[in-house]
Design a protein around this motif. Structure first.
Motif, short mmCIF file in Angstrom:
data_model
loop_
_atom_site.label_atom_id
_atom_site.label_comp_id
_atom_site.label_asym_id
_atom_site.label_seq_id
_atom_site.Cartn_x
_atom_site.Cartn_y
_atom_site.Cartn_z
N THR A 30 35.11 16.40 77.30
CA THR A 30 34.56 17.20 78.39
C THR A 30 35.19 16.79 79.72
N PHE A 47 24.62 25.60 78.09
CA PHE A 47 24.94 24.21 77.76
C PHE A 47 23.67 23.35 77.81
N VAL A 63 29.58 29.56 74.80
CA VAL A 63 29.82 28.79 76.03
C VAL A 63 31.26 28.99 76.50
N MET A 103 39.54 24.38 79.60
CA MET A 103 38.32 25.13 79.91
C MET A 103 37.40 25.17 78.69
N ALA A 104 38.00 25.28 77.51
CA ALA A 104 37.19 25.28 76.29
C ALA A 104 36.49 23.94 76.13
N VAL A 143 35.70 21.73 78.47
CA VAL A 143 34.66 21.56 79.48
C VAL A 143 33.37 22.24 79.02
N GLY A 144 33.52 23.39 78.35
CA GLY A 144 32.34 24.15 77.98
C GLY A 144 31.61 23.65 76.75
N LEU A 145 32.29 22.85 75.92
CA LEU A 145 31.65 22.47 74.66
C LEU A 145 30.61 21.38 74.87
N PRO A 146 29.37 21.60 74.43
CA PRO A 146 28.37 20.54 74.53
C PRO A 146 28.80 19.32 73.71
#
Lengths: 315, 291
Positions: A191, B221, B269, A137-138, A140-143
């Motif tokens: 991601t 994001f 995020v 989940m972390a 997935v969230g990181l740009p």
């Protein structure tokens, strides 16, 4: 099947048509004068008038659109306003580069994501599952620009193992490009990994809870056989769709990742085009991205139908 | 799935809410992180040690120290102050964009789903077309036309996420429409407006809350990515994505000017992601995990 394919292709054609109208309208006639916008506020009257003539801006809007669409279909995508070169070879070359990067990334994150998802499902609600779920989940969230720059800090600047900058010659072949593809591919993968892992986990859990899996276990089949022959066959079906649905997001990820690493792909080209206000480049590049996206969705549906005999295509 | 009698779709007391939080530590962490960021956004600008635009060229690229706990950037601006002020920016831009998308998507989904027929068909096909363009690309192209500014980024986020919200709302409405309590209201002779807002809407709420929190994390994001690409909020705004984008050139000399804003984005995020996932588990137990 043939009828189904025909209908789907027709639908894609319709989607592309509407998407092209949207893209054309947004870029062409939203705010005031396009020529002024492209050339900037300090352009001379003559330069603006010349550009208006060149882009056909003095024609009625629907004629402009038809000209552009006809040109696009016949392969005449116009000339870049910046380099004065035809747009098409440039876009196609960069598309190939993006495909290389996406290919390497998919080879990394799909198998790894499936493995993690299955492990999480088998150890449901226990420590490995919670760890995998939280970490994915972390990720997935990181740009992508955050993970990408972090990877550069560690593996390029810190350890010196891999190049920090992937701005290779756009015409490089796969072998030449490979060392420069690793860090960007891992960036995109992080991601995607979390996304695939989460979907595989929920798909596997659904299957594990069914009666036929209980039956298979109770009749004494070895655990490995139950997992491979019975669970995975059913659980991985939705993952096919997920991989393809992820393509749209992957394309977005590529735009950012290619910019971070300076990799000469289609995403980098589009950002460059927007910064330089290169209208023909933006329009053609965007259309190609939308086309790739639609086709990959179609591919997913077809593969899903072939793998799953329960779904009768065409109905 | 929504509950079939109305008004029964939220956790009943603050205690049961807290109990649930304890079962999912990640969710609790998510809520705490989001709460802290909202707090920072409210009081941050007034406790920032320096004005966020104050340049001291003599102190440029200074490493973290007692005067500048996160160091200074290429213009000698205090990074800690910029991050504090920037948190208001991020939450405001992503938050108002999300709010706009949720409101419009809700209305569209409610009416389209309830009315059905040709209107529904047209609206949904239109949503499909918008969804056929990858969001970041569409955002870039729209901002190219509108010109990059804070307001335009809000508008883009608000427009971009309408289809996703509308789809979710519509699918819930389609399911609710055939339930007995809606039938009963119709039999009583209630007007459509009453049925939509008093009978159906309360049952859409939990789904809407989960969807909104998910959209919010995507919006952060997206806003950060646009800032990073230089196509969103413009300098000298303390937008975190923009700070990372600008810091890239100085990365080799001064890692801190990049690490702190990037860390702030990552933390926010991830926090919103954890919170959103927890909301889904609490408000929609047993619900399908749609993407």
């Amino acid at each position: 099947m043939a009828l189904y394919l025909l209908r789907r292709l027709g639908f894609i054609f319709l989607t592309l048509l509407l998407a092209s109208i949207i893209i054309f309208s947004i870029t062409q006639f939203l705010p005031g004068d396009v020529a002024q916008m492209v050339l900037g506020q300090f352009a001379t009257e003559v330069a603006i008038e010349n550009l208006r003539e060149e882009l056909g801006l003095n024609l009625p809007l629907h004629i402009q659109y038809l000209n552009w669409a006809a040109g696009f279909i016949t392969g005449d995508w116009g000339d870049s306003l910046v380099s004065r070169m035809p747009v098409q070879p440039m876009v196609m070359q960069r598309l190939g580069n993006s495909a290389m990067l996406a290919g390497v990334a998919i080879m990394i994150y799909v198998p790894l994501g499936i493995a993690l998802g299955v492990i999480a499902a088998l150890k449901r609600d226990r420590y490995p599952d919670q760890a995998i779920t939280a970490v994915s989940m972390a990720f997935v969230g990181l740009p992508e620009f955050v993970t990408g720059l972090l990877l550069i800090a560690i593996f390029a600047i810190g350890l010196g193992w891999l190049p920090a900058n992937s701005s290779i010659d756009p015409g490089s072949n796969f072998v030449q490009a490979f060392p420069y593809l690793i860090l960007p591919a891992i960036t995109v993968s992080l991601t995607g990994l979390g996304y695939i892992a989460r979907m595989t986990r929920s798909g596997t859990i659904d299957v594990l809870d069914t009666d036929y899996i209980r039956a298979a276990e109770l009749k004494g089949l070895p655990a490995a056989q139950v997992l491979l022959r019975h669970v995975l066959r059913n659980a991985l079906l939705p993952t096919v769709t997920v991989v393809a649905m992820g393509i749209g997001w992957l394309l977005g990820g590529l735009i950012v990742t290619e910019t971070v690493f300076g990799y000469p792909g289609l995403g980098r080209l589009l950002v460059y085009g927007i910064q330089r206000r290169d209208l023909p480049l933006i329009q053609a590049g965007s259309m190609i991205v939308v086309a790739v996206y639609s086709l990959s969705n179609l591919a997913a549906d077809i593969i899903y139908g072939l793998l799953n005999p329960r779904i009768r295509l065409g109905r | 799935m929504a509950k079939d009698n109305r008004g029964n779709s939220k956790p009943s007391s603050p205690f049961s809410f807290l109990k649930k939080l304890r079962r999912y530590p990640a969710t609790a962490i998510g809520f705490i992180i989001v709460f802290l960021f909202i707090l920072i956004a409210i009081i941050g600008p007034s406790i920032a040690p320096y004005p966020y635009t104050e340049q001291k060229l003599s102190e440029r690229l200074a490493p973290p120290s007692e005067e500048h706990i996160f160091g200074t950037d290429q213009y000698g601006r205090d990074i800690f102050s910029r991050i504090l002020v920037g948190s208001r920016d991020v939450l405001l831009v992503a938050g108002s964009g999300t709010a706009m998308a949720v409101m419009l998507g809700l209305l569209l989904g409610l009416f389209s789903g309830y009315r059905g027929g040709l209107l529904d068909e047209i609206v949904m096909r239109l949503m499909d077309v918008i969804l056929s363009i990858p969001p970041l690309l569409l955002a870039m192209v729209i901002l190219f036309s509108l010109g990059p500014s804070r307001l335009n980024v809000i508008i883009v986020v608000g427009f971009l996420y309408i289809p996703m919200v509308a789809r979710v709302v519509r699918s819930v409405v389609l399911d609710l429409k055939t339930r007995q309590f809606v039938e009963a209201a119709r039999m009583r002779g209630e007007k459509s407006g009453y049925i939509l807002f008093r009978e159906i809407f309360p049952n859409v709420l939990p789904h809407l809350a989960v969807e909104a929190s998910m959209r919010f994390s995507y919006a952060i994001f997206l806003v950060a990515s646009l800032g990073f690409l230089g196509l969103g909020v413009q300098p000298p705004s303390p937008d975190w994505g923009l700070m990372v984008g600008e810091a890239r050139t100085w990365f080799h000399q001064a890692r801190w000017i990049l690490l702190f804003p990037a860390g702030a984005i990552a933390l926010l995020v991830v926090g919103v992601g954890f919170m959103s996932d927890g909301l889904r588990r609490m408000l929609l137990p047993g619900g399908v995990s749609d993407v």
